[in-house]
Design a protein around this motif. Structure first.
Motif, PDB file in Angstrom:
ATOM      1  N   GLN A 183      91.234  48.777  96.425  1.00 27.79           N
ATOM      2  CA  GLN A 183      92.055  47.866  97.210  1.00 27.79           C
ATOM      3  C   GLN A 183      91.593  47.813  98.664  1.00 27.79           C
ATOM      4  OE1 GLN A 183      93.336  50.262  95.157  1.00 27.79           O
ATOM      5  NE2 GLN A 183      95.347  49.654  94.298  1.00 27.79           N
ATOM      6  N   LYS A 184      91.347  48.976  99.261  1.00 32.69           N
ATOM      7  CA  LYS A 184      90.897  49.004 100.650  1.00 32.69           C
ATOM      8  C   LYS A 184      89.528  48.363 100.796  1.00 32.69           C
ATOM      9  CE  LYS A 184      93.499  53.128 102.062  1.00 32.69           C
ATOM     10  NZ  LYS A 184      93.392  54.520 102.554  1.00 32.69           N
ATOM     11  N   SER A 185      88.657  48.636  99.851  1.00 30.62           N
ATOM     12  CA  SER A 185      87.304  48.090  99.915  1.00 30.62           C
ATOM     13  C   SER A 185      87.317  46.566  99.853  1.00 30.62           C
ATOM     14  CB  SER A 185      86.466  48.656  98.767  1.00 30.62           C
ATOM     15  OG  SER A 185      85.158  48.123  98.798  1.00 30.62           O
ATOM     16  N   LEU A 186      88.048  46.028  98.870  1.00 28.69           N
ATOM     17  CA  LEU A 186      88.097  44.572  98.720  1.00 28.69           C
ATOM     18  C   LEU A 186      88.855  43.926  99.877  1.00 28.69           C
ATOM     19  CD1 LEU A 186      87.422  42.087  97.115  1.00 28.69           C
ATOM     20  CD2 LEU A 186      89.375  42.547  95.614  1.00 28.69           C
ATOM     21  N   ALA A 187      89.910  44.557 100.345  1.00 24.86           N
ATOM     22  CA  ALA A 187      90.669  44.014 101.472  1.00 24.86           C
ATOM     23  C   ALA A 187      89.809  43.939 102.725  1.00 24.86           C
ATOM     24  CB  ALA A 187      91.907  44.868 101.728  1.00 24.86           C
ATOM     25  N   ARG A 188      88.979  44.927 102.951  1.00 24.17           N
ATOM     26  CA  ARG A 188      88.132  44.918 104.146  1.00 24.17           C
ATOM     27  C   ARG A 188      87.063  43.834 104.071  1.00 24.17           C
ATOM     28  NH1 ARG A 188      87.896  51.538 104.790  1.00 24.17           N
ATOM     29  NH2 ARG A 188      89.808  51.692 106.017  1.00 24.17           N
ATOM     30  N   ILE A 189      86.601  43.530 102.871  1.00 27.17           N
ATOM     31  CA  ILE A 189      85.679  42.399 102.721  1.00 27.17           C
ATOM     32  C   ILE A 189      86.410  41.095 103.052  1.00 27.17           C
ATOM     33  CG2 ILE A 189      84.309  41.038 101.105  1.00 27.17           C
ATOM     34  CD1 ILE A 189      83.721  43.588  99.572  1.00 27.17           C
ATOM     35  N   ILE A 190      87.538  40.886 102.420  1.00 25.30           N
ATOM     36  CA  ILE A 190      88.297  39.645 102.597  1.00 25.30           C
ATOM     37  C   ILE A 190      88.678  39.432 104.062  1.00 25.30           C
ATOM     38  CG2 ILE A 190      90.495  38.509 102.062  1.00 25.30           C
ATOM     39  CD1 ILE A 190      90.358  39.928  99.300  1.00 25.30           C
ATOM     40  N   GLU A 191      89.071  40.500 104.721  1.00 28.94           N
ATOM     41  CA  GLU A 191      89.569  40.403 106.089  1.00 28.94           C
ATOM     42  C   GLU A 191      88.482  40.576 107.140  1.00 28.94           C
ATOM     43  OE1 GLU A 191      92.846  43.159 106.258  1.00 28.94           O
ATOM     44  OE2 GLU A 191      93.630  42.408 104.355  1.00 28.94           O
ATOM     45  N   GLY A 192      87.212  40.657 106.679  1.00 32.74           N
ATOM     46  CA  GLY A 192      86.093  40.718 107.601  1.00 32.74           C
ATOM     47  C   GLY A 192      85.985  42.007 108.379  1.00 32.74           C
ATOM     48  N   ARG A 193      86.490  43.110 107.811  1.00 39.03           N
ATOM     49  CA  ARG A 193      86.490  44.387 108.518  1.00 39.03           C
ATOM     50  C   ARG A 193      85.394  45.328 108.046  1.00 39.03           C
ATOM     51  NH1 ARG A 193      90.883  47.284 107.541  1.00 39.03           N
ATOM     52  NH2 ARG A 193      91.850  45.975 105.953  1.00 39.03           N
ATOM     53  N   ILE A 194      84.551  44.873 107.116  1.00 35.56           N
ATOM     54  CA  ILE A 194      83.387  45.669 106.724  1.00 35.56           C
ATOM     55  C   ILE A 194      82.173  44.779 106.635  1.00 35.56           C
ATOM     56  CG2 ILE A 194      84.765  47.368 105.466  1.00 35.56           C
ATOM     57  CD1 ILE A 194      83.836  46.110 102.901  1.00 35.56           C
ATOM     58  N   PHE A 195      81.018  45.383 106.779  1.00 36.16           N
ATOM     59  CA  PHE A 195      79.760  44.653 106.741  1.00 36.16           C
ATOM     60  C   PHE A 195      79.505  44.167 105.324  1.00 36.16           C
ATOM     61  CE2 PHE A 195      75.127  44.642 106.054  1.00 36.16           C
ATOM     62  CZ  PHE A 195      74.765  43.680 106.976  1.00 36.16           C
ATOM     63  N   TYR A 196      79.120  42.874 105.215  1.00 42.96           N
ATOM     64  CA  TYR A 196      78.836  42.290 103.903  1.00 42.96           C
ATOM     65  C   TYR A 196      77.333  42.084 103.778  1.00 42.96           C
ATOM     66  CZ  TYR A 196      78.384  38.759 100.237  1.00 42.96           C
ATOM     67  OH  TYR A 196      78.006  38.069  99.128  1.00 42.96           O
ATOM     68  N   SER A 197      76.745  42.565 102.697  1.00 46.17           N
ATOM     69  CA  SER A 197      75.340  42.326 102.420  1.00 46.17           C
ATOM     70  C   SER A 197      75.172  42.079 100.930  1.00 46.17           C
ATOM     71  CB  SER A 197      74.487  43.537 102.824  1.00 46.17           C
ATOM     72  OG  SER A 197      73.152  43.352 102.395  1.00 46.17           O
ATOM     73  N   PRO A 198      74.611  40.944 100.541  1.00 45.02           N
ATOM     74  CA  PRO A 198      74.481  40.621  99.126  1.00 45.02           C
ATOM     75  C   PRO A 198      73.273  41.308  98.483  1.00 45.02           C
ATOM     76  CG  PRO A 198      73.606  38.817 100.419  1.00 45.02           C
ATOM     77  CD  PRO A 198      74.141  39.842 101.401  1.00 45.02           C
ATOM     78  N   LYS A 199      73.071  42.567  98.736  1.00 44.82           N
ATOM     79  CA  LYS A 199      71.954  43.328  98.158  1.00 44.82           C
ATOM     80  C   LYS A 199      72.455  44.207  97.043  1.00 44.82           C
ATOM     81  CE  LYS A 199      69.280  43.397 102.460  1.00 44.82           C
ATOM     82  NZ  LYS A 199      68.672  44.254 103.494  1.00 44.82           N
ATOM     83  N   ALA A 200      71.591  44.501  96.134  1.00 46.09           N
ATOM     84  CA  ALA A 200      71.987  45.346  95.004  1.00 46.09           C
ATOM     85  C   ALA A 200      72.437  46.710  95.449  1.00 46.09           C
ATOM     86  CB  ALA A 200      70.812  45.464  94.026  1.00 46.09           C
ATOM     87  N   SER A 201      71.889  47.177  96.577  1.00 46.58           N
ATOM     88  CA  SER A 201      72.231  48.519  97.057  1.00 46.58           C
ATOM     89  C   SER A 201      73.431  48.510  98.008  1.00 46.58           C
ATOM     90  CB  SER A 201      71.024  49.125  97.793  1.00 46.58           C
ATOM     91  OG  SER A 201      70.670  48.310  98.897  1.00 46.58           O
ATOM     92  N   TRP A 202      74.201  47.427  97.989  1.00 48.58           N
ATOM     93  CA  TRP A 202      75.332  47.265  98.907  1.00 48.58           C
ATOM     94  C   TRP A 202      76.320  48.414  98.774  1.00 48.58           C
ATOM     95  CZ3 TRP A 202      80.560  46.849  98.120  1.00 48.58           C
ATOM     96  CH2 TRP A 202      81.322  46.423  99.214  1.00 48.58           C
ATOM     97  N   ARG A 203      76.781  48.866  99.921  1.00 48.55           N
ATOM     98  CA  ARG A 203      77.864  49.823  99.962  1.00 48.55           C
ATOM     99  C   ARG A 203      78.783  49.442 101.111  1.00 48.55           C
ATOM    100  NH1 ARG A 203      76.105  50.661  95.860  1.00 48.55           N
ATOM    101  NH2 ARG A 203      75.547  52.603  94.793  1.00 48.55           N
TER     102      ARG A 203
END
Length: 475
Positions: free
Chosen positions: A451-471
């Motif tokens: 939940q926290k991980s997906l929420a931070r993506i949606i709300e722009g609070r974590i770095f987004y990278s469309p790479k296979a090694s994304w974390r």
């Protein structure tokens, strides 16, 4: 859409359906010989009307209108605004025609002109304005019978004043509550031809514009009146050319505030049954509304988005095989409901669509059969997972997100990523909903719960990278 609207009010219950139907094209002008009935004008009839109009014009020019038969005089009066050669467009012809009516006191012919005026009403037409002026003068001199209702109608409703008649009628109908037919009877617009003729349509449009500016309970009352007014004798929408006005009047009052869930459900059900269908599946019917009234269309999409999420959650509830699965699903339900009911402090869901497997599709069709609600058949199909799996496809800002039922991973695409699925499709090919650059399970990773991980993506609070090694990495 109807089932979706029911879910808005209560995902577990079905509300009563309004018995209204689909929109049909507006009828062609009534036949000249049968102004009190529905009908369309065929090629032969149109030719006969044109011949009569040409003959009347020729006789008017030759000062020989006295040779007209009663039938030709009456039919000519019925066709004063009718193509192809409307006598009202020629001042000399219409003056001679009305003079003949008055000289011989031809009551049927005079009432035929009034009927033609009411049916062919267009308050932007100089021809109609000129005809109205002539009719008003003639009505003031006419030897009405003692029990004639027309003098009172003309006076009370300003029927022969094209600048005032639509407003007077509109305000009287809205003030009548949910009995618009009573006002139409009082004004003489209750016959089949007049009820959906030009003046009635102009008044309906004016009423729509008044309702657009209403709020709260006043808007609810106004919208209920419009719904009753709009139905024709078969329960269909009677004013096709006023469809955008009607949609705007139904939705614009709710751009900021929300109506009750019951009224919202009734509006959605009515819009579908009056011919709009689901705008996500049938956008062509809504194109004019989208272009002309984007605010109203946004209200509709907001309601439908909420309904789609509720529909997805409701069906998935029924597909969960055991208590453990239902407990796991409860967390996902709570997560998406928090965004669905967002107060604006967090991103909301811009649009939503559902793709069922075979079992979910079977349940949806079963519901459609049991309720008679064909709109519940509007959903996408997916074949990525088992027949019990269902996918919720969301548009949230720059992100397209697919969340799956059961144990499947959620998927995230950002605007510009290749392969991001489109919403509102009938069928999704294999892999289309399960090929995102970011795929995470609902099992908590090392430092973040899903939940926290997906929420931070949606709300722009974590770095987004469309790479296979994304974390996830907090920024």
């Amino acid at each position: 859409m109807s089932h979706l609207s029911n879910l808005i009010a209560d995902p577990k219950l079905l509300v009563a359906r309004m018995r209204v139907g689909t929109t049909e094209p507006e009828e062609l002008r009534r036949t000249v010989a049968r102004i009190e009935q529905n009908g369309s004008i065929g090629a032969g009839e149109m030719e006969d009307v044109g011949e009569l109009q040409q003959r009347i014009a020729q006789w008017a020019t030759n000062s020989s209108l006295g040779t007209l038969s009663r039938r030709d005089l009456r039919n000519g009066c019925q066709a004063v605004l009718h193509p192809p050669y409307p006598p009202a467009e020629d001042e000399a012809v219409i003056d001679r025609l009305l003079s003949e009516v008055e000289r011989n006191r031809r009551r049927a012919a005079f009432l035929a002109v009034i009927d033609a005026y009411l049916d062919g009403f267009d308050n932007e037409s100089p021809t109609l304005a000129s005809l109205a002026s002539r009719l008003e003068a003639l009505a003031s001199r006419w030897p009405w019978r003692e029990n004639d209702s027309w003098p009172e109608r003309i006076s009370s409703f300003s029927l022969l004043d094209p600048t005032r008649a639509p407003e007077v009628l509109a305000r009287r109908v809205l003030a009548s509550g949910e009995d618009p037919f009573r006002v139409l009877q009082e004004s003489g617009l209750d016959t089949v031809g007049r009820r959906f003729g030009g003046l009635a349509e102009a008044a309906f449009r004016f009423a729509c514009h008044l309702v657009m500016r209403m709020t709260g309970q006043e808007a609810v009352s106004g919208q209920r009146t419009l719904i009753e007014w709009a139905r024709n004798e078969t329960g269909d929408f009677g004013y096709q050319r006023a469809w955008p006005d009607f949609v705007e009047a139904s939705l614009t009052p709710w751009e900021i505030e929300e109506p009750s869930e019951a009224h919202k459900s009734a509006l959605l059900d009515m819009l579908e049954r009056f011919g709009g269908g689901d705008p996500r599946a049938k956008p062509e019917r809504w194109r004019t509304v989208m272009d002309r009234t984007p605010g109203a269309y946004a209200v509709l999409m907001r309601w439908l988005t909420r309904a789609s999420v509720l529909q997805f959650l409701d069906i998935v509830d029924r597909l969960m095989p055991d208590r453990a699965s239902r407990l796991m699903w409860a967390y996902r339900r709570a997560f998406w409901m928090s965004y669905l009911l967002s107060d604006g402090s967090a991103p909301g869901i811009d649009a939503a669509w559902v793709a069922f497997g075979d079992e979910g599709a079977r349940l949806a069709r079963k519901t459609a059969r049991e309720t008679g609600d064909k709109s519940f058949n509007a959903f996408g199909k997916q074949s990525d997972k088992s027949p019990q799996h269902a996918a919720l496809i969301l548009q949230m800002g720059d992100f397209t997100i697919v969340d799956w039922s059961h144990s499947a991973k959620y998927q995230v695409w950002k605007r510009g990523d290749k392969g991001a699925p489109q919403l509102f499709k009938d069928r999704y090919r294999s892999g289309e909903l399960y090929s995102a650059p970011i795929q995470e399970s609902h099992v908590s990773p090392k430092t973040f719960s899903w939940q926290k991980s997906l929420a931070r993506i949606i709300e722009g609070r974590i770095f987004y990278s469309p790479k296979a090694s994304w974390r996830p990495r907090v920024v």
